[in-house]
Design an enzyme around this catalytic site. Structure first.
Site, PDB file in Angstrom:
ATOM      1  N   HIS A 126       8.231  49.423  36.141  1.00  0.00           N
ATOM      2  CA  HIS A 126       8.506  49.000  34.986  1.00  0.00           C
ATOM      3  C   HIS A 126       7.308  47.936  34.700  1.00  0.00           C
ATOM      4  O   HIS A 126       6.716  47.548  35.526  1.00  0.00           O
ATOM      5  CB  HIS A 126       9.822  48.819  34.654  1.00  0.00           C
ATOM      6  CG  HIS A 126      10.385  47.516  35.703  1.00  0.00           C
ATOM      7  ND1 HIS A 126       9.805  46.162  35.436  1.00  0.00           N
ATOM      8  CD2 HIS A 126      11.310  47.277  36.374  1.00  0.00           C
ATOM      9  CE1 HIS A 126      10.290  45.390  36.170  1.00  0.00           C
ATOM     10  NE2 HIS A 126      11.390  46.108  36.687  1.00  0.00           N
ATOM     11  N   CYS A 160      11.933  45.544  42.081  1.00  0.00           N
ATOM     12  CA  CYS A 160      11.106  46.772  41.442  1.00  0.00           C
ATOM     13  C   CYS A 160       9.849  46.528  41.616  1.00  0.00           C
ATOM     14  O   CYS A 160       9.315  45.282  41.992  1.00  0.00           O
ATOM     15  CB  CYS A 160      11.598  46.787  39.938  1.00  0.00           C
ATOM     16  SG  CYS A 160      13.230  47.295  39.751  1.00  0.00           S
TER      17      CYS A 160
END
Length: 238
Positions: free
Chosen positions: A189, A214
């Site tokens: 992301h 992430c």
């Protein structure tokens, strides 16, 4: 399932050396004898670990409990029993297109689509490959930020499974654009943003370990990934 006390050898796990990219395991020391559990809620103990042995950190849950591999024993250990090393500096060496394509070819990676994503934790780079005849051709390279040692990015071979334009976490007080899931809670992301979709001051940095697990990308790079890489594509995290 392990049903007896674990006699964990006090040996450092040596990361396997690949031709161009080295694996980047996080090796922690068990600080005192403790239980290892089959579940992150610590309801089901499966053995004991001895003080002084070493374990690879595989993933975390809110940096409170960690899934580890201790001499082949897989399970969850409470954070208070782990001495996790500080983040290592980013490897600044540059691999050529030929080296990267050769690495992927020799690793025999496959994908259900014409695309393959390779994230090199050591160098904090995410490489995009497209199928060619023969093998894979390097299409793009993005600087990225993976998880810190206390909240690492899971390593292995995964698959892009779903995506969305935006998410916001009240727990983390941050959100991100253009997310793509590759392993449970682990996503690609954009860099973190506030609830109004503004980049959080001080978080506009990639190229070093900074995330909670992430893989962060600059917004335009995350957008390109979101718009061009289909679900089903292979993701390799090294």
């Amino acid at each position: 399932m392990i049903t007896k006390t674990l006699l964990c050898a006090c040996l450092l796990l040596i990361p396997a050396t690949l031709e161009y990219i080295k694996e980047a395991p996080i090796i922690a020391e068990i600080t005192e004898s403790c239980k290892i559990y089959s579940d992150k809620d610590r309801n089901f103990p499966i053995g004991d670990l001895a003080a002084g042995c070493h374990a690879e950190i595989l993933e975390d849950f809110s940096a409170e409990v960690y899934k580890i591999n201790a001499s082949g024993a897989l399970g969850w250990v409470e954070a208070e029993f782990l001495n996790i090393p500080p983040d290592s500096p980013t490897d600044k060496s540059i691999l050529t297109m030929e080296q990267l394509e050769d690495f992927v070819a020799k690793s025999s990676y496959t994908s259900k689509t014409d695309f393959l994503i390779l994230t090199d934790i050591g160098r904090q780079k995410t490489h995009i490959f497209k199928a060619s005849d023969p093998g894979w051709s390097l299409l793009k390279t993005f600087d990225c930020s993976t998880g810190t040692n206390t909240s690492p990015t899971t390593r292995g071979i995964f698959t892009i499974s779903e995506r969305g334009l935006w998410f916001y976490s009240q727990r983390l007080s941050s959100g991100a654009k253009y997310w793509m899931r590759f392993n449970g809670q682990y996503l690609f992301h954009s860099i973190p943003m506030d609830s109004n979709k503004n980049i959080i001051p001080g978080e506009d940095i990639v190229g070093e370990k900074r995330s909670s697990g992430c893989v962060r990308l600059m917004p335009n790079d995350a957008k390109w990934l979101y718009e061009n890489i289909p679900d089903g594509s292979t993701v390799v995290i090294i």
